[in-house]
Design a protein around this motif. Structure first.
Motif, PDB file in Angstrom:
ATOM      1  N   TYR A 116       0.940  -1.032  -0.229  1.00 30.82           N
ATOM      2  CA  TYR A 116      -0.345  -0.358  -0.328  1.00 30.82           C
ATOM      3  C   TYR A 116       1.108   0.897  -0.159  1.00 30.82           C
ATOM      4  CZ  TYR A 116      -4.020  -2.385   0.927  1.00 30.82           C
ATOM      5  OH  TYR A 116      -5.607  -3.656   0.292  1.00 30.82           O
ATOM      6  N   VAL A 117       0.783   2.202  -0.741  1.00 33.83           N
ATOM      7  CA  VAL A 117       0.805   3.682  -1.069  1.00 33.83           C
ATOM      8  C   VAL A 117      -0.083   4.995  -0.574  1.00 33.83           C
ATOM      9  CG1 VAL A 117       2.995   2.409  -2.235  1.00 33.83           C
ATOM     10  CG2 VAL A 117       1.209   3.425  -3.298  1.00 33.83           C
ATOM     11  N   ILE A 118       0.431   5.741  -0.468  1.00 35.44           N
ATOM     12  CA  ILE A 118      -0.240   7.217  -0.347  1.00 35.44           C
ATOM     13  C   ILE A 118      -0.516   7.748  -2.107  1.00 35.44           C
ATOM     14  CG2 ILE A 118      -0.822   9.001   0.644  1.00 35.44           C
ATOM     15  CD1 ILE A 118       0.444   8.088   2.875  1.00 35.44           C
ATOM     16  N   THR A 119      -2.334   7.709  -2.582  1.00 39.46           N
ATOM     17  CA  THR A 119      -1.877   8.505  -3.482  1.00 39.46           C
ATOM     18  C   THR A 119      -2.338   9.376  -3.102  1.00 39.46           C
ATOM     19  OG1 THR A 119      -3.581   7.038  -4.050  1.00 39.46           O
ATOM     20  CG2 THR A 119      -2.051   6.527  -4.649  1.00 39.46           C
ATOM     21  N   ASN A 120      -2.540  10.010  -2.093  1.00 43.11           N
ATOM     22  CA  ASN A 120      -3.676  11.420  -2.199  1.00 43.11           C
ATOM     23  C   ASN A 120      -3.936  11.489  -0.848  1.00 43.11           C
ATOM     24  OD1 ASN A 120      -4.468  14.246  -2.027  1.00 43.11           O
ATOM     25  ND2 ASN A 120      -6.856  12.707  -3.236  1.00 43.11           N
ATOM     26  N   ILE A 121      -3.189  12.547  -0.353  1.00 48.22           N
ATOM     27  CA  ILE A 121      -3.720  13.154   1.230  1.00 48.22           C
ATOM     28  C   ILE A 121      -3.863  14.647   1.090  1.00 48.22           C
ATOM     29  CG2 ILE A 121      -0.968  13.771   1.745  1.00 48.22           C
ATOM     30  CD1 ILE A 121      -1.173  12.672   4.341  1.00 48.22           C
ATOM     31  N   ARG A 122      -4.989  15.102   1.923  1.00 49.88           N
ATOM     32  CA  ARG A 122      -5.641  16.468   1.884  1.00 49.88           C
ATOM     33  C   ARG A 122      -6.495  16.741   3.249  1.00 49.88           C
ATOM     34  NH1 ARG A 122     -10.560  15.962   1.174  1.00 49.88           N
ATOM     35  NH2 ARG A 122     -11.880  13.663   0.302  1.00 49.88           N
ATOM     36  N   LYS A 123      -6.428  17.621   3.166  1.00 52.10           N
ATOM     37  CA  LYS A 123      -7.412  18.387   4.377  1.00 52.10           C
ATOM     38  C   LYS A 123      -8.239  18.778   4.200  1.00 52.10           C
ATOM     39  CE  LYS A 123      -6.284  22.132   7.965  1.00 52.10           C
ATOM     40  NZ  LYS A 123      -5.459  23.406   8.134  1.00 52.10           N
ATOM     41  N   GLU A 124      -9.498  18.271   5.307  1.00 49.74           N
ATOM     42  CA  GLU A 124     -11.060  18.202   5.024  1.00 49.74           C
ATOM     43  C   GLU A 124     -11.688  19.169   5.546  1.00 49.74           C
ATOM     44  OE1 GLU A 124     -12.902  14.657   6.400  1.00 49.74           O
ATOM     45  OE2 GLU A 124     -13.525  13.634   4.644  1.00 49.74           O
TER      46      GLU A 124
END
Length: 124
Positions: A116-124
Motif C-alpha cells: 500500500y502506498v499513499i496516492t492522495n493526502i489532503r485536509k478535509e
C-alpha cells in the motif's frame, strides 16, 4: 485487613473496567474489528504520510476511521497468469494539533504489487 483487601480489589476492578483500550472502544462487530485490523496494518504508511504532510516529527491524532474501500480489478500481464485485484482505502485521521481532519487514500496496485502506498493526502 481483610476488609481493606476486599475494598482495594473492588476499587481496582472498577478502575480497570472503565479504562478504554488504546484505540478507543472495543469493536462492536466483525466489520469494525476488520477495519481496526486493516488500520493497524496500514500504520507505517499512514504515519509516514502524516509526518511528510504536516512537517512535524511527531503527529498526534485522536482517531482513525476507514471511510471507503474500493475494489480495483487488474488485468492479467505476462507476470501474472490470471486477472487480479487491488484496493483503494480511504482513511480519515482526526489530528489533535492543529485540530483538523486529514483524508488519506492508499492503493496497492502499484509496484511492488500488494504494497500500500499513499496516492492522495489532503485536509478535509
Amino acid at each position: 485487613m481483610k476488609r481493606v483487601l476486599i475494598a482495594f480489589s473492588i476499587s481496582l476492578l472498577i478502575i480497570v473496567s472503565n479504562i478504554k483500550s488504546v484505540y478507543g472502544d472495543e469493536p462492536k462487530n466483525d466489520l469494525e474489528l476488520a477495519h481496526q485490523a486493516l488500520i493497524s496494518l496500514l500504520q507505517p504508511e499512514i504515519r509516514t504520510g502524516l509526518v511528510q504532510y504536516t512537517g512535524q516529527k511527531f503527529v498526534k491524532f485522536e482517531s482513525e476511521e476507514i471511510t471507503d474501500i474500493k475494489y480495483i480489478p487488474l488485468e492479467s500481464t505476462s507476470e501474472y497468469l490470471q486477472d487480479g485485484h487491488a484496493f483503494e482505502i480511504s482513511v480519515r485521521i482526526r489530528l489533535v494539533e492543529p485540530d483538523s481532519n486529514i483524508m488519506i487514500k492508499l492503493r496497492n496496485d502499484q509496484v511492488p504489487l500488494g504494497k500500500y502506498v499513499i496516492t492522495n493526502i489532503r485536509k478535509e
